[in-house]
Write a protein that holds these residues in place. Structure first.
Motif, PDB file in Angstrom:
ATOM      1  N   ARG A 287      -3.793  -5.563   2.391  1.00 30.21           N
ATOM      2  CA  ARG A 287      -3.664  -4.712   2.979  1.00 30.21           C
ATOM      3  C   ARG A 287      -4.806  -3.408   2.358  1.00 30.21           C
ATOM      4  O   ARG A 287      -5.323  -3.283   1.989  1.00 30.21           O
ATOM      5  CB  ARG A 287      -2.442  -3.952   2.151  1.00 30.21           C
TER       6      ARG A 287
ATOM      7  N   ARG B 259       0.103  -0.371  -2.036  1.00 26.14           N
ATOM      8  CA  ARG B 259      -1.652  -0.378  -2.514  1.00 26.14           C
ATOM      9  C   ARG B 259      -1.912   0.837  -3.034  1.00 26.14           C
ATOM     10  O   ARG B 259      -3.537   0.871  -3.484  1.00 26.14           O
ATOM     11  CB  ARG B 259      -1.482   0.577  -1.148  1.00 26.14           C
TER      12      ARG B 259
ATOM     13  N   ASP C 113      -6.627   0.740   4.428  1.00 24.11           N
ATOM     14  CA  ASP C 113      -5.876   1.532   5.305  1.00 24.11           C
ATOM     15  C   ASP C 113      -6.304   2.186   6.627  1.00 24.11           C
ATOM     16  O   ASP C 113      -6.352   0.955   6.915  1.00 24.11           O
ATOM     17  CB  ASP C 113      -6.385   3.357   4.212  1.00 24.11           C
TER      18      ASP C 113
ATOM     19  N   HIS D 232       2.925  -2.698   1.468  1.00 22.90           N
ATOM     20  CA  HIS D 232       1.989  -1.740   2.693  1.00 22.90           C
ATOM     21  C   HIS D 232       1.979  -1.045   1.208  1.00 22.90           C
ATOM     22  O   HIS D 232       0.439  -0.530   0.810  1.00 22.90           O
ATOM     23  CB  HIS D 232       2.456  -1.190   3.411  1.00 22.90           C
TER      24      HIS D 232
ATOM     25  N   GLN E   9      -4.119  -0.461  -6.909  1.00 18.86           N
ATOM     26  CA  GLN E   9      -5.345  -0.400  -5.874  1.00 18.86           C
ATOM     27  C   GLN E   9      -6.256   0.930  -6.621  1.00 18.86           C
ATOM     28  O   GLN E   9      -7.462   0.635  -7.549  1.00 18.86           O
ATOM     29  CB  GLN E   9      -5.679  -0.430  -4.399  1.00 18.86           C
TER      30      GLN E   9
ATOM     31  N   ASP F 197      -6.618  -5.686  -2.094  1.00 21.24           N
ATOM     32  CA  ASP F 197      -6.715  -5.240  -1.331  1.00 21.24           C
ATOM     33  C   ASP F 197      -8.541  -4.405  -1.377  1.00 21.24           C
ATOM     34  O   ASP F 197      -9.756  -4.855  -2.396  1.00 21.24           O
ATOM     35  CB  ASP F 197      -6.191  -3.614  -2.234  1.00 21.24           C
TER      36      ASP F 197
ATOM     37  N   ASP G 296     -11.007  -1.105  -0.624  1.00 23.16           N
ATOM     38  CA  ASP G 296     -11.028   0.974  -0.684  1.00 23.16           C
ATOM     39  C   ASP G 296     -11.927   0.816  -1.361  1.00 23.16           C
ATOM     40  O   ASP G 296     -13.099   0.847  -2.035  1.00 23.16           O
ATOM     41  CB  ASP G 296     -10.095   1.478  -1.010  1.00 23.16           C
TER      42      ASP G 296
END
Length: 420
Positions: A190, A308, A192, A305, A311, A109, A111
């Motif tokens: 995955r 996520r 955003d 999905h 994370q 993941d 972010d």
């Protein structure tokens, strides 16, 4: 000490830094920083509260601990090549664990997270900050592993950049490194909507890496028309329905699987209400679109999905328990070193628990961690922040603590697993 020895951590950190010319070698300062964070101290000045701790000195192999000014001075003098070596050593610790576990599937993941500061530290900038508007900040992009709950790597950035800034190459390099290290593993990721672009999608397809990425509505107004014009939706459950389409952005050459999802949601009324007559909610729909190359059923893809969210829990732990919302010094390299020290501190707590305990879960659709982890804060309360003293009965160095069966069992469990 047993954990450091099992990982050969002191040697790995020593290789990253030049010896330095002061009283303390640079690698000792970095190791002090890691232990400083593990113990639960935030500011560099807080080292004064355990400056005479014999166990910390023995763990570091030092006669005296450095002062806060020494920590700050060494961090400010770090070089870019040293930070890069330190970053690679941090990444290698996680890769070694993944090799050891021999997993069939690894979920990665990505972010970003904001690091606030009131000081004008090198490399900071004023950017989007919904908590402390107007503050300068960094905005590192973190790469996490869902199965182990560890942070694989971080891409350090100023606070005024978009989530996607520098992300393409960072994402690609991390996934290629995993693929090179673990060639037999199925890789999946995955992300955003900030990472939705053709370059990332094409690279993931070319490398046969499974992915799901949210599609931003603001950039594609035609999505609204497709949703409004849709008459038939397939039901997933009582609140969620979907349809799939061959739609793609006009500038794209290839095609992908686009899944349109609507979820029945409560929307609060903003006008005056009579609470004694009815509940203040009305029902409407929330929409999202996902692009993916996965071939499983829509229900499975959606659960994957939506996983996520785990994370965010990992990043939250790193920020709150390893103090990655704190900027300690003025220099960019020093603050990078503090970031990776916090990441290593977090990963070490995961490493300790994975080495000592068996997996408790199988791979789930949401890709939850395979172990039942305790946070670093919990470990501090259970076994680290305990009163004790070191004595030498018959010349044998011994740590004595108050009688507590739960603490004794916990400590002996970890020592037994580490061969201590």
């Amino acid at each position: 000490q047993a954990l450091f020895e099992s990982l050969n951590l002191k040697y790995k950190i020593e290789r990253c830094f030049s010896p330095g010319s002061g009283q303390y070698a640079v690698n000792k300062i970095i190791l002090t920083l890691i232990i400083h964070i593990v113990l639960g101290y935030r500011r560099l000045q807080d080292i004064k509260y355990y400056h005479d701790d014999l166990i910390v000195k023995r763990t570091l192999g030092l006669q005296t601990l450095p002062s806060a000014s020494t920590l700050s001075r060494v961090l400010d003098n770090l070089q870019e090549d040293e930070i890069e070596s330190y970053r690679q050593a941090s990444e290698k610790l996680v890769l070694d664990r993944l090799q050891k576990e021999n997993l069939c599937r690894i979920t990665v993941d990505f972010d970003g997270t904001v690091q606030n500061t009131k000081r004008h530290a090198e490399g900071t900038a004023v950017g989007f900050n919904k908590v402390k508007k107007g503050n300068r900040s960094y905005y590192p992009l973190l790469c996490t592993i869902a199965q182990t709950g560890q942070v694989l790597d971080a891409h350090h950035r100023p606070g005024n950049v978009h989530d996607s800034n520098g992300a393409d190459q960072f994402i690609y390099n991390r996934l290629l490194q995993l693929k090179k290290t673990l060639p037999q593993v199925i890789l999946e990721t995955r992300m955003d909507s900030a990472f939705f672009n053709e370059t990332i999608v094409d690279k993931l397809n070319d490398e046969n890496i499974e992915f799901t990425i949210s599609v931003p509505f603001a950039r594609f107004t035609e999505l609204k028309k497709l949703i409004e014009g849709r008459k038939r939706w397939r039901h997933l459950d009582n609140t969620t329905s979907y349809f799939e389409s061959d739609w793609k952005p006009k500038s794209w050459d290839g095609s992908c699987r686009f899944i349109f999802i609507r979820t029945l949601a409560k929307k609060q009324k903003k006008k005056p209400i009579q609470l004694d007559l009815f509940e203040p909610y009305e029902y409407g729909y929330e929409f999202k679109v996902i692009v993916t190359n996965k071939t499983q059923r829509t229900r499975t893809v959606l659960k994957f999905h939506n996983g996520r969210g785990s994370q965010e829990g990992i990043i939250g732990e790193v920020k709150s328990h390893c103090f990655q919302d704190y900027v300690p010094v003025q220099s960019l390299n020093g603050n990078k070193a503090f970031l990776f020290s916090g990441i290593i501190a977090h990963n070490l707590t995961r490493e300790l628990q994975m080495e000592s305990n068996n997996k408790e879960f199988n791979t789930s659709e949401k890709r939850r961690p395979l172990w039942k982890f305790s946070t670093l804060e919990t470990l501090r309360k259970k076994i680290i922040q305990r009163a004790g003293r070191v004595i030498r009965p018959q010349g044998k160095l011994t740590l004595t603590m108050g009688v507590n069966e739960a603490v004794e069992n916990e400590i002996m469990h970890y020592l037994g697993a580490l061969g201590g």
